[in-house]
Design a protein around this motif. Structure first.
Motif, PDB file in Angstrom:
ATOM      1  N   TYR A  54      -8.613   3.433   5.922  1.00 16.41           N
ATOM      2  CA  TYR A  54      -7.418   3.339   5.082  1.00 16.41           C
ATOM      3  C   TYR A  54      -6.495   4.551   5.213  1.00 16.41           C
ATOM      4  O   TYR A  54      -5.405   4.564   4.639  1.00 16.41           O
ATOM      5  CB  TYR A  54      -7.812   3.105   3.625  1.00 16.41           C
ATOM      6  CG  TYR A  54      -8.215   1.680   3.335  1.00 16.41           C
ATOM      7  CD1 TYR A  54      -7.508   0.612   3.881  1.00 16.41           C
ATOM      8  CD2 TYR A  54      -9.309   1.399   2.518  1.00 16.41           C
ATOM      9  CE1 TYR A  54      -7.882  -0.702   3.624  1.00 16.41           C
ATOM     10  CE2 TYR A  54      -9.682   0.080   2.255  1.00 16.41           C
ATOM     11  CZ  TYR A  54      -8.960  -0.963   2.812  1.00 16.41           C
ATOM     12  OH  TYR A  54      -9.318  -2.268   2.547  1.00 16.41           O
ATOM     13  N   HIS A  55      -6.910   5.553   5.977  1.00 17.68           N
ATOM     14  CA  HIS A  55      -6.028   6.689   6.253  1.00 17.68           C
ATOM     15  C   HIS A  55      -5.146   6.448   7.472  1.00 17.68           C
ATOM     16  O   HIS A  55      -4.328   7.311   7.819  1.00 17.68           O
ATOM     17  CB  HIS A  55      -6.846   7.961   6.469  1.00 17.68           C
ATOM     18  CG  HIS A  55      -7.450   8.511   5.221  1.00 17.68           C
ATOM     19  ND1 HIS A  55      -8.555   9.343   5.224  1.00 17.68           N
ATOM     20  CD2 HIS A  55      -7.106   8.351   3.919  1.00 17.68           C
ATOM     21  CE1 HIS A  55      -8.865   9.667   3.976  1.00 17.68           C
ATOM     22  NE2 HIS A  55      -7.994   9.084   3.174  1.00 17.68           N
ATOM     23  N   TYR A  56      -5.293   5.283   8.121  1.00 15.96           N
ATOM     24  CA  TYR A  56      -4.586   5.023   9.375  1.00 15.96           C
ATOM     25  C   TYR A  56      -3.870   3.671   9.316  1.00 15.96           C
ATOM     26  O   TYR A  56      -4.326   2.744   8.666  1.00 15.96           O
ATOM     27  CB  TYR A  56      -5.571   5.088  10.554  1.00 15.96           C
ATOM     28  CG  TYR A  56      -6.355   6.384  10.521  1.00 15.96           C
ATOM     29  CD1 TYR A  56      -5.769   7.581  10.925  1.00 15.96           C
ATOM     30  CD2 TYR A  56      -7.645   6.419   9.991  1.00 15.96           C
ATOM     31  CE1 TYR A  56      -6.465   8.782  10.834  1.00 15.96           C
ATOM     32  CE2 TYR A  56      -8.350   7.611   9.909  1.00 15.96           C
ATOM     33  CZ  TYR A  56      -7.751   8.798  10.320  1.00 15.96           C
ATOM     34  OH  TYR A  56      -8.426   9.984  10.210  1.00 15.96           O
ATOM     35  N   LYS A  96       2.095  12.227   5.965  1.00 15.06           N
ATOM     36  CA  LYS A  96       1.939  10.802   6.203  1.00 15.06           C
ATOM     37  C   LYS A  96       2.341  10.053   4.944  1.00 15.06           C
ATOM     38  O   LYS A  96       1.879  10.358   3.850  1.00 15.06           O
ATOM     39  CB  LYS A  96       0.497  10.485   6.597  1.00 15.06           C
ATOM     40  CG  LYS A  96       0.272   9.083   7.137  1.00 15.06           C
ATOM     41  CD  LYS A  96      -1.182   8.877   7.584  1.00 15.06           C
ATOM     42  CE  LYS A  96      -1.494   9.591   8.880  1.00 15.06           C
ATOM     43  NZ  LYS A  96      -2.854   9.251   9.393  1.00 15.06           N
ATOM     44  N   HIS A  97       3.211   9.063   5.117  1.00 14.13           N
ATOM     45  CA  HIS A  97       3.665   8.245   3.990  1.00 14.13           C
ATOM     46  C   HIS A  97       2.801   6.986   3.900  1.00 14.13           C
ATOM     47  O   HIS A  97       2.762   6.179   4.830  1.00 14.13           O
ATOM     48  CB  HIS A  97       5.133   7.864   4.161  1.00 14.13           C
ATOM     49  CG  HIS A  97       6.059   9.037   4.164  1.00 14.13           C
ATOM     50  ND1 HIS A  97       6.247   9.840   3.070  1.00 14.13           N
ATOM     51  CD2 HIS A  97       6.849   9.552   5.147  1.00 14.13           C
ATOM     52  CE1 HIS A  97       7.115  10.792   3.359  1.00 14.13           C
ATOM     53  NE2 HIS A  97       7.497  10.647   4.614  1.00 14.13           N
ATOM     54  N   TYR A  98       2.149   6.811   2.767  1.00 13.37           N
ATOM     55  CA  TYR A  98       1.229   5.705   2.553  1.00 13.37           C
ATOM     56  C   TYR A  98       1.873   4.514   1.843  1.00 13.37           C
ATOM     57  O   TYR A  98       1.217   3.502   1.626  1.00 13.37           O
ATOM     58  CB  TYR A  98       0.022   6.179   1.743  1.00 13.37           C
ATOM     59  CG  TYR A  98      -0.929   7.070   2.501  1.00 13.37           C
ATOM     60  CD1 TYR A  98      -2.139   6.575   2.977  1.00 13.37           C
ATOM     61  CD2 TYR A  98      -0.620   8.402   2.762  1.00 13.37           C
ATOM     62  CE1 TYR A  98      -3.021   7.377   3.678  1.00 13.37           C
ATOM     63  CE2 TYR A  98      -1.493   9.217   3.465  1.00 13.37           C
ATOM     64  CZ  TYR A  98      -2.689   8.699   3.921  1.00 13.37           C
ATOM     65  OH  TYR A  98      -3.555   9.507   4.629  1.00 13.37           O
ATOM     66  N   CYS A  99       3.134   4.633   1.501  1.00 14.42           N
ATOM     67  CA  CYS A  99       3.772   3.601   0.668  1.00 14.42           C
ATOM     68  C   CYS A  99       4.695   2.672   1.451  1.00 14.42           C
ATOM     69  O   CYS A  99       5.421   1.877   0.855  1.00 14.42           O
ATOM     70  CB  CYS A  99       4.547   4.258  -0.482  1.00 14.42           C
ATOM     71  SG  CYS A  99       5.742   5.489   0.044  1.00 14.42           S
ATOM     72  N   LEU A 100       4.677   2.739   2.777  1.00  9.52           N
ATOM     73  CA  LEU A 100       5.509   1.839   3.588  1.00  9.52           C
ATOM     74  C   LEU A 100       4.711   0.680   4.161  1.00  9.52           C
ATOM     75  O   LEU A 100       5.174  -0.019   5.059  1.00  9.52           O
ATOM     76  CB  LEU A 100       6.198   2.612   4.719  1.00  9.52           C
ATOM     77  CG  LEU A 100       7.425   3.418   4.293  1.00  9.52           C
ATOM     78  CD1 LEU A 100       7.035   4.777   3.751  1.00  9.52           C
ATOM     79  CD2 LEU A 100       8.401   3.580   5.450  1.00  9.52           C
ATOM     80  N   ALA A 125      -4.309   8.217  -2.946  1.00 10.85           N
ATOM     81  CA  ALA A 125      -5.456   8.319  -3.853  1.00 10.85           C
ATOM     82  C   ALA A 125      -6.305   7.052  -3.803  1.00 10.85           C
ATOM     83  O   ALA A 125      -7.547   7.120  -3.840  1.00 10.85           O
ATOM     84  CB  ALA A 125      -4.977   8.586  -5.275  1.00 10.85           C
ATOM     85  N   LEU A 126      -5.658   5.889  -3.706  1.00 12.75           N
ATOM     86  CA  LEU A 126      -6.411   4.646  -3.578  1.00 12.75           C
ATOM     87  C   LEU A 126      -7.146   4.586  -2.238  1.00 12.75           C
ATOM     88  O   LEU A 126      -8.302   4.145  -2.167  1.00 12.75           O
ATOM     89  CB  LEU A 126      -5.470   3.448  -3.713  1.00 12.75           C
ATOM     90  CG  LEU A 126      -4.793   3.251  -5.075  1.00 12.75           C
ATOM     91  CD1 LEU A 126      -3.789   2.103  -5.012  1.00 12.75           C
ATOM     92  CD2 LEU A 126      -5.827   2.999  -6.170  1.00 12.75           C
ATOM     93  N   ALA A 127      -6.478   5.031  -1.186  1.00 13.67           N
ATOM     94  CA  ALA A 127      -7.105   5.043   0.138  1.00 13.67           C
ATOM     95  C   ALA A 127      -8.331   5.945   0.158  1.00 13.67           C
ATOM     96  O   ALA A 127      -9.328   5.649   0.831  1.00 13.67           O
ATOM     97  CB  ALA A 127      -6.098   5.496   1.187  1.00 13.67           C
ATOM     98  N   LEU A 135      -2.442  -1.292   1.210  1.00 15.27           N
ATOM     99  CA  LEU A 135      -3.562  -0.957   2.094  1.00 15.27           C
ATOM    100  C   LEU A 135      -4.063  -2.161   2.889  1.00 15.27           C
ATOM    101  O   LEU A 135      -4.670  -1.986   3.952  1.00 15.27           O
ATOM    102  CB  LEU A 135      -4.717  -0.358   1.284  1.00 15.27           C
ATOM    103  CG  LEU A 135      -4.431   0.984   0.624  1.00 15.27           C
ATOM    104  CD1 LEU A 135      -5.633   1.442  -0.205  1.00 15.27           C
ATOM    105  CD2 LEU A 135      -4.075   2.046   1.665  1.00 15.27           C
ATOM    106  N   GLU A 136      -3.837  -3.364   2.384  1.00 16.79           N
ATOM    107  CA  GLU A 136      -4.168  -4.597   3.111  1.00 16.79           C
ATOM    108  C   GLU A 136      -2.885  -5.418   3.248  1.00 16.79           C
ATOM    109  O   GLU A 136      -2.821  -6.601   2.915  1.00 16.79           O
ATOM    110  CB  GLU A 136      -5.252  -5.379   2.371  1.00 16.79           C
ATOM    111  CG  GLU A 136      -6.627  -4.759   2.446  1.00 16.79           C
ATOM    112  CD  GLU A 136      -7.206  -4.784   3.858  1.00 16.79           C
ATOM    113  OE1 GLU A 136      -6.737  -5.613   4.680  1.00 16.79           O
ATOM    114  OE2 GLU A 136      -8.114  -3.980   4.145  1.00 16.79           O
ATOM    115  N   THR A 137      -1.868  -4.788   3.783  1.00 20.57           N
ATOM    116  CA  THR A 137      -0.515  -5.347   3.760  1.00 20.57           C
ATOM    117  C   THR A 137      -0.415  -6.660   4.529  1.00 20.57           C
ATOM    118  O   THR A 137       0.258  -7.601   4.081  1.00 20.57           O
ATOM    119  CB  THR A 137       0.486  -4.321   4.304  1.00 20.57           C
ATOM    120  OG1 THR A 137       0.309  -3.078   3.613  1.00 20.57           O
ATOM    121  CG2 THR A 137       1.913  -4.795   4.111  1.00 20.57           C
TER     122      THR A 137
END
Length: 654
Positions: A268-270, A288-292, A371-373, A419-421
């Protein structure tokens, strides 16, 4: 020999590449010094009006050496306000070949494209006994060229400018047998370049490896773009599937090379969007932007509003995604959307096109998704079945060419969205049907965005096992050569729930702009697609000044991949560059005005990556030539298109 060829030949020995000044203060200076007589009787100097390109022919086995290198025989034609024209032949200037020693700015050297682990130590290739060496990439990709007003780098004699270059992967270990794709953490570098103010020539002064530890390392960095605020927007392609990660040998090897442990890396970091900021001293920092969305990020394009971004999704059953940031010049918080297409998608360039509506998947900050990742496992977020569970609470979706049934667990919609887009977007009704949506770019004047589809196959083709009719993305026959889509950008749009989308740059209609042409039978050279049309377009960049869409190929259908220029006003498609046979054209970028000069960056990766049957005719002849040119096929180049003549002025001469 023509005058142009004589000038090109002379330059070869002078070693002085030159870019053409197409705008800015340099042009003003150059255009005012022509003519004779006193200042009082000077006529106004003709100004730049437009530009076009004259095509080069595709290379052939008549001159095998041309097929085994980066070949540029095209010409830039400049038209002035008095209707006169002037032509300039073009050439290619590499900064380095990967595996070269390059200056580190401290009196030492680094290995260009060299791999390092989480602690910054070289990762060693020991697959050949007694010939250990640091792994280095044969696949440079996304490149951004930029400047800072307060640059301070020792050794620069002219203007300091910078290039950020990322290295997607390396194909093989040095034994030529051990597959290394996706098994090494992608390096990313800041190049300090010395720009000669008089000629525009760029010379490498310093190479800096960006510390990627703050981003938990980088995974398969592919295309990239320069943000409107001057940062490098990277990508992480083919996000690792968290549901099957325990059996993923590739990801285990990646984790081992990065951290020293097969199990330490968290999937989930990638699959996110990294952003690199260049510092005035030629170093760089990354976040790293996790919200896109966690998708197969290929190449993002931020619109002129500094908030709206559209994204390529290089997947089978991929989607068309949009992100609208909460604040300008800040991608750390915002809302994620997936496109739902209406009827009308067609490969006919004269067709009316398909309307787009947007499904809002959620709003989040990068910090909360990170934080969720950090804390969630895949099974905490969703239930996934690969056979029909015969349970109405599950939704049937298509993912990576196969059918699954998914159900979001209670309270996990935000985690699922970001995370599971892919799975979540399909569950919500997004048109998850594209194959390999690659580069994206924008024509701001006309408010049109462009997307490249490397291939139009499988999930797009009626009746295919990966095809979902409800997605409204249907063609009757695969088009392996792919094409380019054009999206109309509109204001006042609402999402499917009726919420206002706070952007004036929302894609609202999609039409086909260009397509390639598959050949029923290979031509004499082995091409499987028409070499005089685009084949498997990948990189896209648009130049506002030149009114030109630049297209780089990643084709398994052209014996040599090309870079093309498509003038959106004249509708003319022109071949500019031919890459070494078996190599992909990457790193495409256009900067209309960098201290008065215009640059087109262009790299290539994996030369001599021979396909069957594509290269059956040429391989025996070209393989030794490619090996001799590019470190036994382990090297690839980073560079730019340049003028082949020194002291060129964009003004009438004489």
């Amino acid at each position: 020999m023509s005058q142009t060829l004589n000038r090109r030949h002379a330059l070869k020995y002078m070693g002085v590449p030159l870019m053409l000044p197409l705008g800015g203060t340099a042009v003003a200076g150059l255009l005012t010094g022509c003519g004779g007589g006193s200042d009082d009787d000077k006529a106004p100097a003709p100004s730049f009006a437009s530009a076009s390109f004259v095509a080069m022919a595709a290379p052939s086995l008549a001159t095998p050496a041309d097929m085994a290198k980066t070949l540029v025989n095209s010409t830039l034609m400049v038209k002035f306000s008095d209707d006169s024209t002037q032509g300039f032949s073009l050439s290619y200037a590499p900064f380095f070949t990967t595996g070269d020693p390059v200056p580190d700015g401290k009196g030492g050297t680094l290995l260009a494209g060299g791999y390092v682990d989480f602690a910054g130590k070289p990762i060693i290739d020991a697959t050949v006994v007694d010939k250990t060496r640091q792994f280095f990439s044969d696949s440079p990709d996304g490149t951004s060229l930029l400047k800072l007003d307060n640059a301070t780098v020792a050794g620069v004699k002219g203007n300091a400018v910078f290039a950020v270059v990322q290295f997607e992967y390396t194909t093989w270990a040095q034994d030529g047998k051990t597959d290394m794709y996706g098994k090494l953490p992608s390096p990313i570098a800041v190049l300090t370049l010395d720009q000669d103010p008089a000629t525009g020539k760029l010379s490498l002064v310093k190479y800096h490896n960006v510390d990627t530890a703050p981003a938990m390392g980088l995974w398969i960095t592919c295309g990239a773009s320069l943000s409107p605020w001057g940062t490098h927007l990277s990508s992480e392609e083919y996000e690792p599937d968290a549901f099957t990660i325990a059996g993923n040998a590739q990801f285990k090897a990646y984790s081992k090379n990065l951290f020293g442990s097969e199990t330490q890396a968290n999937p989930y970091h990638y699959g996110h969007l990294p952003e690199v900021t260049v510092n005035p001293d030629g170093t760089g920092t990354i976040k790293k932007h996790y919200c896109l969305g966690r998708i197969s990020h290929e190449l993002i394009q931020v619109m002129p509003d500094n908030r709206t971004a559209i994204m390529g999704d290089d997947a089978t059953n991929g989607g068309f995604f949009m992100f609208v940031a909460d604040k300008e010049k800040d991608l750390s918080a915002g809302s994620l959307f997936v496109a739902k297409f209406g009827a009308g998608f067609s490969l006919d360039t004269a067709a009316a096109g398909a309307p787009i509506s947007w499904i809002k998947l959620g709003s989040a900050t990068s910090a909360e998704i990170k934080a969720l990742a950090d804390t969630l496992k895949a099974t905490d977020i969703m239930d996934v079945a690969t056979t029909d569970p015969l349970d109405a609470s599950f939704t049937k979706i298509w993912l990576s060419g196969k059918v699954q049934w998914v159900r979001v667990k209670a309270g996990m919609d935000k985690a699922a969205a970001f995370l599971e887009t892919h799975r979540y977007a399909a569950l919500k009704g997004g048109s998850m049907a594209f194959t390999k949506m690659e580069g994206t770019t924008v024509n701001a004047k006309d408010k049109i965005a462009y997307s490249a589809l490397q291939n139009m196959q499988s999930s797009m083709v009626r009746g295919n096992a990966a095809w979902n009719e409800a997605a409204n993305i249907t063609i009757d026959k695969a088009l392996n050569a792919g094409g380019v889509l054009a999206h109309t950008l509109s204001t006042g749009q609402k999402d499917t729930a009726g919420g206002a989308i706070t952007s004036d740059w929302v894609p609202s209609l999609t039409k086909t702009l260009l397509i390639g042409e598959d050949l029923a039978t290979a031509d004499a050279l082995g091409n499987l697609a028409n070499p005089d049309k685009i084949g498997a377009p990948d990189n896209l960049k648009f130049s506002e000044k030149l009114r030109t869409l630049f297209i780089g190929e990643d084709s398994s259908y052209h014996v040599n991949n090309f870079v093309w220029a498509y003038n959106v006003d004249t509708k003319t498609l022109t071949r500019l560059v031919s890459m070494p046979s078996g190599a992909e054209a990457t790193g495409l970028g256009v900067v209309d005005d960098l201290n008065g000069w215009t640059y087109i960056t262009s790299n290539f990766q994996h030369p001599g990556d021979w396909g069957v049957p594509l290269h059956n005719v040429v391989k025996a002849t070209l393989d030794p030539l490619v090996r001799a040119n590019y470190k036994d096929r382990f090297g690839a180049q980073v560079g730019y298109l340049t003028g082949a003549v020194t002291s060129v002025k964009l003004a009438k001469i004489g």
